[in-house]
Design a protein around this motif. Sequence first.
Motif, PDB file in Angstrom:
ATOM      1  N   PRO A 173       0.813  -1.223   0.000  1.00  0.00           N
ATOM      2  CA  PRO A 173       0.000   0.000   0.000  1.00  0.00           C
ATOM      3  C   PRO A 173       0.845   1.272   0.000  1.00  0.00           C
ATOM      4  CG  PRO A 173      -0.906  -1.593   1.539  1.00  0.00           C
ATOM      5  CD  PRO A 173       0.392  -2.158   1.068  1.00  0.00           C
ATOM      6  N   LEU A 174       2.020   1.220   0.655  1.00  0.00           N
ATOM      7  CA  LEU A 174       2.912   2.383   0.664  1.00  0.00           C
ATOM      8  C   LEU A 174       3.377   2.719  -0.752  1.00  0.00           C
ATOM      9  CD1 LEU A 174       4.720   4.483   2.046  1.00  0.00           C
ATOM     10  CD2 LEU A 174       6.388   2.658   2.457  1.00  0.00           C
ATOM     11  N   SER A 175       3.832   1.722  -1.504  1.00  0.00           N
ATOM     12  CA  SER A 175       4.317   1.991  -2.862  1.00  0.00           C
ATOM     13  C   SER A 175       3.173   2.396  -3.787  1.00  0.00           C
ATOM     14  CB  SER A 175       5.037   0.759  -3.417  1.00  0.00           C
ATOM     15  OG  SER A 175       4.152  -0.328  -3.592  1.00  0.00           O
ATOM     16  N   VAL A 176       2.005   1.782  -3.618  1.00  0.00           N
ATOM     17  CA  VAL A 176       0.847   2.140  -4.439  1.00  0.00           C
ATOM     18  C   VAL A 176       0.462   3.593  -4.197  1.00  0.00           C
ATOM     19  CG1 VAL A 176      -1.631   1.733  -4.751  1.00  0.00           C
ATOM     20  CG2 VAL A 176      -0.054  -0.200  -4.665  1.00  0.00           C
ATOM     21  N   ALA A 177       0.457   4.017  -2.924  1.00  0.00           N
ATOM     22  CA  ALA A 177       0.130   5.407  -2.605  1.00  0.00           C
ATOM     23  C   ALA A 177       1.172   6.361  -3.184  1.00  0.00           C
ATOM     24  CB  ALA A 177       0.038   5.583  -1.087  1.00  0.00           C
ATOM     25  N   GLY A 178       2.438   5.944  -3.175  1.00  0.00           N
ATOM     26  CA  GLY A 178       3.479   6.783  -3.754  1.00  0.00           C
ATOM     27  C   GLY A 178       3.248   7.018  -5.242  1.00  0.00           C
ATOM     28  N   LEU A 179       2.820   5.979  -5.961  1.00  0.00           N
ATOM     29  CA  LEU A 179       2.528   6.125  -7.381  1.00  0.00           C
ATOM     30  C   LEU A 179       1.258   6.944  -7.618  1.00  0.00           C
ATOM     31  CD1 LEU A 179       3.396   2.502  -8.552  1.00  0.00           C
ATOM     32  CD2 LEU A 179       4.665   4.576  -9.086  1.00  0.00           C
ATOM     33  N   ILE A 180       0.249   6.737  -6.770  1.00  0.00           N
ATOM     34  CA  ILE A 180      -0.998   7.496  -6.919  1.00  0.00           C
ATOM     35  C   ILE A 180      -0.758   8.981  -6.681  1.00  0.00           C
ATOM     36  CG2 ILE A 180      -3.311   7.858  -5.957  1.00  0.00           C
ATOM     37  CD1 ILE A 180      -3.478   4.869  -5.455  1.00  0.00           C
ATOM     38  N   SER A 181       0.202   9.309  -5.805  1.00  0.00           N
ATOM     39  CA  SER A 181       0.473  10.721  -5.521  1.00  0.00           C
ATOM     40  C   SER A 181       0.867  11.474  -6.788  1.00  0.00           C
ATOM     41  CB  SER A 181       1.578  10.846  -4.474  1.00  0.00           C
ATOM     42  OG  SER A 181       2.840  10.436  -4.997  1.00  0.00           O
ATOM     43  N   GLY A 182       1.450  10.755  -7.758  1.00  0.00           N
ATOM     44  CA  GLY A 182       1.805  11.392  -9.020  1.00  0.00           C
ATOM     45  C   GLY A 182       0.611  11.786  -9.858  1.00  0.00           C
ATOM     46  N   MET A 183      -0.579  11.309  -9.493  1.00  0.00           N
ATOM     47  CA  MET A 183      -1.786  11.633 -10.243  1.00  0.00           C
ATOM     48  C   MET A 183      -2.576  12.771  -9.615  1.00  0.00           C
ATOM     49  SD  MET A 183      -3.117   7.713 -10.813  1.00  0.00           S
ATOM     50  CE  MET A 183      -1.990   6.388 -11.259  1.00  0.00           C
ATOM     51  N   MET A 184      -2.018  13.418  -8.581  1.00  0.00           N
ATOM     52  CA  MET A 184      -2.801  14.373  -7.798  1.00  0.00           C
ATOM     53  C   MET A 184      -2.689  15.813  -8.282  1.00  0.00           C
ATOM     54  SD  MET A 184      -4.356  12.399  -5.739  1.00  0.00           S
ATOM     55  CE  MET A 184      -5.101  13.597  -4.656  1.00  0.00           C
ATOM     56  N   THR A 185      -1.496  16.261  -8.666  1.00  0.00           N
ATOM     57  CA  THR A 185      -1.299  17.649  -9.087  1.00  0.00           C
ATOM     58  C   THR A 185      -0.382  17.694 -10.306  1.00  0.00           C
ATOM     59  OG1 THR A 185       0.646  17.994  -7.676  1.00  0.00           O
ATOM     60  CG2 THR A 185      -1.506  18.468  -6.703  1.00  0.00           C
ATOM     61  N   LEU A 186      -0.308  18.857 -10.907  1.00  0.00           N
ATOM     62  CA  LEU A 186       0.521  19.038 -12.087  1.00  0.00           C
ATOM     63  C   LEU A 186       1.992  18.796 -11.785  1.00  0.00           C
ATOM     64  CD1 LEU A 186       0.878  19.985 -15.042  1.00  0.00           C
ATOM     65  CD2 LEU A 186       0.994  22.335 -14.172  1.00  0.00           C
ATOM     66  N   ILE A 187       2.442  19.184 -10.589  1.00  0.00           N
ATOM     67  CA  ILE A 187       3.871  19.105 -10.261  1.00  0.00           C
ATOM     68  C   ILE A 187       4.227  17.823  -9.522  1.00  0.00           C
ATOM     69  CG2 ILE A 187       4.001  21.614 -10.114  1.00  0.00           C
ATOM     70  CD1 ILE A 187       4.135  21.275  -7.036  1.00  0.00           C
ATOM     71  N   ALA A 188       3.267  16.924  -9.341  1.00  0.00           N
ATOM     72  CA  ALA A 188       3.504  15.753  -8.494  1.00  0.00           C
ATOM     73  C   ALA A 188       4.540  14.807  -9.073  1.00  0.00           C
ATOM     74  CB  ALA A 188       2.185  15.007  -8.248  1.00  0.00           C
ATOM     75  N   THR A 189       4.634  14.726 -10.393  1.00  0.00           N
ATOM     76  CA  THR A 189       5.579  13.800 -11.012  1.00  0.00           C
ATOM     77  C   THR A 189       6.000  14.343 -12.370  1.00  0.00           C
ATOM     78  OG1 THR A 189       5.945  11.479 -11.614  1.00  0.00           O
ATOM     79  CG2 THR A 189       3.795  12.403 -12.121  1.00  0.00           C
ATOM     80  N   ALA A 190       7.170  13.920 -12.824  1.00  0.00           N
ATOM     81  CA  ALA A 190       7.711  14.423 -14.086  1.00  0.00           C
ATOM     82  C   ALA A 190       6.824  14.133 -15.295  1.00  0.00           C
ATOM     83  CB  ALA A 190       9.115  13.863 -14.293  1.00  0.00           C
ATOM     84  N   PRO A 191       6.202  12.938 -15.418  1.00  0.00           N
ATOM     85  CA  PRO A 191       5.350  12.696 -16.592  1.00  0.00           C
ATOM     86  C   PRO A 191       4.240  13.731 -16.779  1.00  0.00           C
ATOM     87  CG  PRO A 191       5.812  10.629 -15.507  1.00  0.00           C
ATOM     88  CD  PRO A 191       6.379  11.708 -14.625  1.00  0.00           C
ATOM     89  N   ASN A 192       3.647  14.213 -15.689  1.00  0.00           N
ATOM     90  CA  ASN A 192       2.619  15.245 -15.804  1.00  0.00           C
ATOM     91  C   ASN A 192       3.178  16.500 -16.464  1.00  0.00           C
ATOM     92  OD1 ASN A 192       1.167  13.382 -14.385  1.00  0.00           O
ATOM     93  ND2 ASN A 192       0.966  14.589 -12.517  1.00  0.00           N
ATOM     94  N   LEU A 193       4.371  16.909 -16.026  1.00  0.00           N
ATOM     95  CA  LEU A 193       5.000  18.103 -16.591  1.00  0.00           C
ATOM     96  C   LEU A 193       5.384  17.882 -18.046  1.00  0.00           C
ATOM     97  CD1 LEU A 193       7.265  18.944 -13.521  1.00  0.00           C
ATOM     98  CD2 LEU A 193       5.170  20.118 -14.213  1.00  0.00           C
ATOM     99  N   VAL A 194       5.826  16.676 -18.360  1.00  0.00           N
ATOM    100  CA  VAL A 194       6.217  16.360 -19.738  1.00  0.00           C
ATOM    101  C   VAL A 194       5.013  16.435 -20.662  1.00  0.00           C
ATOM    102  CG1 VAL A 194       6.979  14.489 -21.240  1.00  0.00           C
ATOM    103  CG2 VAL A 194       8.229  14.970 -19.129  1.00  0.00           C
TER     104      VAL A 194
END
Length: 618
Positions: free
Chosen positions: A147-168
């Motif tokens: 659940p910890l790793s799943v939540a870490g990946l889901i956090s990238g879907m929350m905001t524009l700056i959460a993860t590099a793919p969103n910015l790309v």
Amino acid sequence: MTDLLLSFMPSPLITTVVLLVIAIFLFIQNKIRMDMIALMVMLAFCLTGILSVQEVLTGFSDPNVLLVALLFVVGEGLVRTGVAYQVSEWLMKVANNSETKVLILLMLAVTGLGSFMSSTGVVAIFIPVVLVICQQMNISAKRLMMPLSVAGLISGMMTLIATAPNLVVNAELVRTQAGRFSFFSFTPIGLGVLVLGIVYMLAVRGWLSSSKENATETTYRHSINDLIESYHLHQRIKRFVVKTGSPFIGKTVEELHLRSNYGLNILAIERWKRFRPVFLAASLGKTEIREKDILMIDVSNPELDLNELCRLLVLEQAPIRSQNFNEQAKSIGMAEITPIPDAGAIGKSAVELHFRSRYGLNVIGIKRQGELLQGNLVETPLESGDLLLVVGDWKLIQQLREKTKSFFILRYPSEIDKAVPARSQAWHAIFSVATMVVLMVTGIVPNVLAALIACLMLGKFRCIDARSAYGSIQWPSLILIIGMMPFSIALQKTGGVNIVVDFMIHTVGTMGKHWILISLFVLCAVVGLFISNTATAILMAPIAITMAQQLGLSPLPFAMTVAIASSAAFITPISSPVNTMVLGPGEYRFSDFVKIGAPFTILVMLLTVFVVPILFPF
């Protein structure tokens, strides 16, 4: 079909595809660093003449690359001021003894923090917290690490700056003048995936471990005594008293060459001063040995005759007990660390990393897949998921966070957890991050300037210093982004994007808009099994946007699907560094990720293809 496609592919496109296949093959092999592969790709595009030097180096001037770098600094500010650790302490306090409540609060906290800082950093912070919680609740770490790793990946879907793919993906929208995403465009989808993830993990956690009897075997205890037992230190760590006439007297530790001559490694020196013992563990190389010193030594050579050694070197062997470590606990301690995936430590030994001279700590134990390694540990090449037991000065253990991005501390005492260098500036850090978010949401200034303002505020308030700011930037990640950008440019320049788009349009274009989104999601998921989520976004974003334009549809739902699919790297432990980090502490097998991740990826895909068109109409 393949021959037909090749017949329509111009020579530069064939070269580009070959380079892409070679890059993916090298990524899968994992023998060369990913950032080095990216640099090789840039060089290949220059030498083949497919792209100009200016086109290859476009990533270095891309504002989104600078934004990613600045966000690493912002995340470091949250760590140094203790904001991140305060959240973890709150989690432990509120959760009490309810496993269900722990899982829910854990995923909420990780997703919340990961919305504004690196998910890798957030997971690194919470791994030791989860281990302590599992020990206190007497449950298997397997039930919470996934659940910890799943939540870490889901956090990238929350905001524009959460993860590099969103910015790309957003950068590609802006570049093609197809629109842009706002700061919270991702949030409704991310919240839906988070709710789905929490319910899913509550339902399937029993698949990982349903037995509490195994809890003591699969959780990690943080006391020194438990570490001594776990790593069988009683069999290897010895204490020797330096007697009158010993050739050790008057020589420094470096001059003795104990490791090369006898396979010995001095971990600490106990010396009496003013009727009380003083324990020396930091920078021992220049320390001069004195008569009556008590040397704590790691004996890595099991065949060494200790009695003969004592006679030869005029030493006296003294028994070692747990109390010996407890007496030194104020200045000398232990910690368990693990190498970070895709960092420079993988494949190298402690000797090759100059671990002792660089960090002042000694590696005295290595566990690999739950098994304790034997032999000369300092010359053993490290693998992803290894657990290393280090001993040394507590201050140096604490400084390990700042000195390296190749390791993170897995287990350490609570006082180390609370010792942050800028605790008094916590509210200033919160204010700085809040200012950045407001500026990004309102659009008063571009996102990169908002992040720069936040970093300058963090520096002004002494939440970070120049050394920690530059040290926090994950340069390999930036180089990977920059190095993979030429693929996107080359595929468009050589007509590769149009060929893929035409193929997908003829294959699924008549099946309906939702089927097109499904095909994009599946393609991203398959590509993401072999390369990083950032590289996946770089390759797929132009394809998705071009397809939408040729169909006369809005590019936004297509781009959003690519962004969400790029972050949905749940299926294998190598799909994302976040997954790899929990592999060792959770003692998972490869099949555990497939068993849990594949069904969840399908659920996320179904949620995405039905919700995205509602939020971003075709």
